[in-house]
Design a protein around this motif. Structure first.
Motif, short mmCIF file in Angstrom:
data_model
loop_
_atom_site.label_atom_id
_atom_site.label_comp_id
_atom_site.label_asym_id
_atom_site.label_seq_id
_atom_site.Cartn_x
_atom_site.Cartn_y
_atom_site.Cartn_z
N SER A 95 49.48 -56.29 -17.20
CA SER A 95 50.64 -56.27 -16.30
C SER A 95 50.99 -57.67 -15.80
N LEU A 96 50.04 -58.59 -15.89
CA LEU A 96 50.32 -59.96 -15.44
C LEU A 96 51.41 -60.61 -16.28
N LYS A 97 51.64 -60.13 -17.48
CA LYS A 97 52.69 -60.72 -18.33
C LYS A 97 54.07 -60.57 -17.71
N ASN A 98 54.22 -59.66 -16.73
CA ASN A 98 55.51 -59.47 -16.07
C ASN A 98 55.74 -60.44 -14.92
N ALA A 99 54.72 -61.16 -14.50
CA ALA A 99 54.85 -62.09 -13.38
C ALA A 99 55.59 -63.35 -13.81
N ASP A 100 56.49 -63.84 -12.95
CA ASP A 100 57.21 -65.07 -13.25
C ASP A 100 56.75 -66.25 -12.39
#
Length: 214
Positions: free
Chosen positions: A134-139
């Motif tokens: 889910s960290l891939k969604n952090a900007d």
């Protein structure tokens, strides 16, 4: 060169003394607000960090989902920084029984949503536990550290949680370490190992430093 173990011991000792001084001079904890459930430990420190992170985000494209962290009692006061955002990913370290989770996990926090402390700090979101990916969604990714240097080297707590978690971030997303001013060290002081993930910037209560890896 000092070892990581020696540096950690020195910095933790200074942090304990800093918090003891704050209590001795009458710095009182104040409750969280509707925007952030984290109590404010040190108003000047919290306002300084919030200002630096606000300045950082204003220099970026719109930040819609940052990954932040809830500080432990000895870490820099991030209480007001959390309230800058409409939602954020926060680390989830323990299951409902208070046992450590295997691998990195995250929870989604939004204003008005409570945080829970399961046995030991830090507090974490109460609700659905999201996987490491889910960290891939952090900007924007804002992480704790014990020290950092202008060449991007970061000294963590020693467990490697963030080094493993950061392998799941999207390419190009900036990683920012939050520390106190006296924990910004000269390049070469922190021993670097192959698994260490460098940071793109350092934020303290008084300044932001863009590292030389950018």
């Amino acid at each position: 060169m000092a070892t990581k173990t020696t540096l950690r011991a020195e910095i933790r000792s200074r942090r304990r003394a800093r918090r003891a001084d704050s209590l001795a001079t009458g710095q009182l904890f104040s409750p969280g607000t509707s925007h952030s459930p984290i109590p404010v430990r040190d108003r000047a420190e919290a306002e300084g960090l919030a200002h630096q992170i606000r300045s950082l985000t204003s220099s970026m494209d719109a930040v819609t989902l940052p990954a932040l962290f809830v500080p432990t009692p000895l870490e820099p006061d991030m209480s007001l920084a959390l309230g800058l955002f409409e939602r954020a990913l926060l680390p989830v370290l323990l299951d409902e029984a208070g046992a450590p989770l295997g691998g990195s996990r995250w929870g989604l926090w939004e204003p008005g949503r409570a945080l829970v402390t399961l046995g030991r700090p830090p507090a974490q979101p109460d609700g659905e536990v999201l996987g490491a990916e889910s960290l891939k969604n952090a900007d924007l990714i804002v992480i704790p550290a014990l020290a950092a240097s202008a060449d991007g080297t970061r000294l963590g707590q020693g467990g490697g949680w963030y080094d493993r978690a950061l392998t799941h971030r999207s390419p190009g997303v900036p990683v920012v370490a939050v520390i106190f001013d006296d924990e910004v060290l000269e390049a070469g002081i922190i021993p670097a190992e192959p698994h260490d993930v460098p940071v793109d910037a350092i934020v303290t209560p008084t300044r932001m430093i863009t590292t030389s890896i950018r």
